[in-house]
Design a protein around this motif. Structure first.
Motif, PDB file in Angstrom:
ATOM      1  N   TYR A  63     -48.919  35.457  -5.300  1.00 20.51           N
ATOM      2  CA  TYR A  63     -47.854  35.940  -6.174  1.00 20.51           C
ATOM      3  C   TYR A  63     -46.525  35.819  -5.452  1.00 20.51           C
ATOM      4  O   TYR A  63     -46.460  35.947  -4.215  1.00 20.51           O
ATOM      5  CB  TYR A  63     -48.092  37.386  -6.600  1.00 20.51           C
ATOM      6  N   SER A  64     -45.463  35.603  -6.230  1.00 21.83           N
ATOM      7  CA  SER A  64     -44.122  35.482  -5.659  1.00 21.83           C
ATOM      8  C   SER A  64     -43.202  36.524  -6.285  1.00 21.83           C
ATOM      9  O   SER A  64     -43.530  37.159  -7.287  1.00 21.83           O
ATOM     10  CB  SER A  64     -43.572  34.063  -5.898  1.00 21.83           C
ATOM     11  N   TRP A  65     -42.012  36.674  -5.704  1.00 18.85           N
ATOM     12  CA  TRP A  65     -41.056  37.662  -6.195  1.00 18.85           C
ATOM     13  C   TRP A  65     -40.605  37.310  -7.615  1.00 18.85           C
ATOM     14  O   TRP A  65     -40.302  36.149  -7.907  1.00 18.85           O
ATOM     15  CB  TRP A  65     -39.831  37.726  -5.291  1.00 18.85           C
ATOM     16  N   GLY A 110     -42.761  31.151 -11.201  1.00 21.13           N
ATOM     17  CA  GLY A 110     -41.332  30.953 -11.026  1.00 21.13           C
ATOM     18  C   GLY A 110     -40.591  30.554 -12.280  1.00 21.13           C
ATOM     19  O   GLY A 110     -39.361  30.440 -12.250  1.00 21.13           O
ATOM     20  N   ALA A 142     -44.325  35.871 -11.825  1.00 19.59           N
ATOM     21  CA  ALA A 142     -44.797  35.989 -10.439  1.00 19.59           C
ATOM     22  C   ALA A 142     -45.949  35.041 -10.146  1.00 19.59           C
ATOM     23  O   ALA A 142     -46.225  34.743  -8.980  1.00 19.59           O
ATOM     24  CB  ALA A 142     -45.225  37.428 -10.156  1.00 19.59           C
ATOM     25  N   ARG A 143     -46.623  34.553 -11.194  1.00 19.63           N
ATOM     26  CA  ARG A 143     -47.730  33.613 -11.018  1.00 19.63           C
ATOM     27  C   ARG A 143     -47.953  32.897 -12.349  1.00 19.63           C
ATOM     28  O   ARG A 143     -47.546  33.381 -13.405  1.00 19.63           O
ATOM     29  CB  ARG A 143     -49.001  34.356 -10.587  1.00 19.63           C
ATOM     30  N   ILE A 180     -42.542  30.265  -5.204  1.00 21.92           N
ATOM     31  CA  ILE A 180     -43.163  29.915  -3.920  1.00 21.92           C
ATOM     32  C   ILE A 180     -43.601  31.206  -3.244  1.00 21.92           C
ATOM     33  O   ILE A 180     -42.767  31.993  -2.787  1.00 21.92           O
ATOM     34  CB  ILE A 180     -42.179  29.140  -3.019  1.00 21.92           C
ATOM     35  N   PRO A 181     -44.898  31.473  -3.168  1.00 20.01           N
ATOM     36  CA  PRO A 181     -45.347  32.721  -2.543  1.00 20.01           C
ATOM     37  C   PRO A 181     -45.332  32.613  -1.021  1.00 20.01           C
ATOM     38  O   PRO A 181     -45.168  31.525  -0.443  1.00 20.01           O
ATOM     39  CB  PRO A 181     -46.776  32.864  -3.074  1.00 20.01           C
ATOM     40  N   ALA A 182     -45.491  33.753  -0.406  1.00 25.57           N
ATOM     41  CA  ALA A 182     -45.628  33.775   1.045  1.00 25.57           C
ATOM     42  C   ALA A 182     -46.939  33.086   1.437  1.00 25.57           C
ATOM     43  O   ALA A 182     -47.883  33.017   0.634  1.00 25.57           O
ATOM     44  CB  ALA A 182     -45.616  35.214   1.558  1.00 25.57           C
ATOM     45  N   LEU A 224     -47.784  40.341  -2.924  1.00 26.12           N
ATOM     46  CA  LEU A 224     -46.859  39.424  -2.261  1.00 26.12           C
ATOM     47  C   LEU A 224     -47.284  39.116  -0.833  1.00 26.12           C
ATOM     48  O   LEU A 224     -46.733  38.195  -0.212  1.00 26.12           O
ATOM     49  CB  LEU A 224     -45.448  40.023  -2.248  1.00 26.12           C
TER      50      LEU A 224
END
Length: 246
Positions: free
Chosen positions: A107-109, A193, A148-149, A100-102, A230
């Motif tokens: 991209y997410s952590w 994720g 990340a994606r 779940i990105p910002a 991010l």
């Protein structure tokens, strides 16, 4: 039939009178016959030794095999083969909130919870210059490393003894994660994720038990700061010029 007359051999019967010459001739014949018999006997023994089953073959060696010899029954050359690759670790569970990105970001952590940055990205001064082509993130050995994606696995394996996973994304970027014990294979599609593997210890310069080196590049040598991905895209408002639309 033509008859050929050969001259008499000296000392042969009829070559001359006298019993002495005939006796010498017979003695020579006896001696030559004995030599010929010994030669024929030796040849016969050799032929029999070759034709007799099991004769003349080397007995199997006894005792322990020589140092470095392959185990009995192995095909030649098997001792030089590389050991089979280590089995892949079991896929870790997908943690809550993974992928779940910002808001506004794509991209997410790759680690959750959001990790501390132990070493930030430093752009090289030129293509092959010194720098830090990625960001190091603090983690724990065995922690799940996440995509990340969404993308396609471009590489999953070991490079110079380090586990590396690379993912190609639809925007033309490639993200790379190391050191990772991969649970994915090249060509597989992963979602944002999804676990790529588990984090390994031993990253050089890591101040904690394990660090993830996360890199992103465009093309072959254009490395980018992954932490920028991010954040939401930054918009810039430009004034319209005189030639702009009414």
């Amino acid at each position: 039939m033509t008859t050929i007359l050969l001259p008499a051999t000296p000392g042969a019967p009829g070559a001359g009178p006298g019993s002495g010459s005939r006796g010498a001739w017979w003695r020579r014949r006896a001696r030559d016959g004995a030599v010929l018999g010994a030669v024929l006997a030796a040849v016969l023994v050799t032929v029999l030794a070759v034709l007799a089953p099991g004769t003349g073959r080397a007995d199997p060696p006894t005792g322990p095999p020589p140092v470095g010899a392959p185990p009995a029954g192995d095909a030649p050359g098997t001792a030089d083969r590389a050991p089979p690759p280590a089995p892949r670790p079991p896929a870790p569970a997908r943690p809550p909130g993974a992928g779940i990105p910002a808001p506004g970001a794509q991209y997410s952590w790759p680690l959750l919870p959001a990790p501390a940055v132990t070493e930030p990205f430093r752009r090289p001064t030129f293509a092959y210059g010194r720098g830090h082509r990625g960001a190091d993130l603090a983690g724990a050995p065995g922690q799940a490393v996440l995509a990340a994606r969404t993308g396609v696995i471009a590489f999953a394996g070991r490079v110079a003894g380090r586990g590396v996973v690379s993912v190609d994304h639809a925007d033309g970027l490639r993200s790379t994660y190391e050191p990772v014990s991969a649970v994915v294979t090249a060509g597989a599609t992963v979602g944002a994720g999804d676990p790529l593997g588990v984090l390994e210890p031993g990253h050089a310069g890591c101040p904690v038990a394990a660090c993830l080196h996360w890199g992103v590049r465009r093309d072959r040598l254009d490395h980018l700061d992954p932490l920028v991905l991010l954040r939401p895209a930054r918009l810039r408002l430009l004034p319209w010029g005189a030639d702009g639309p009414p």
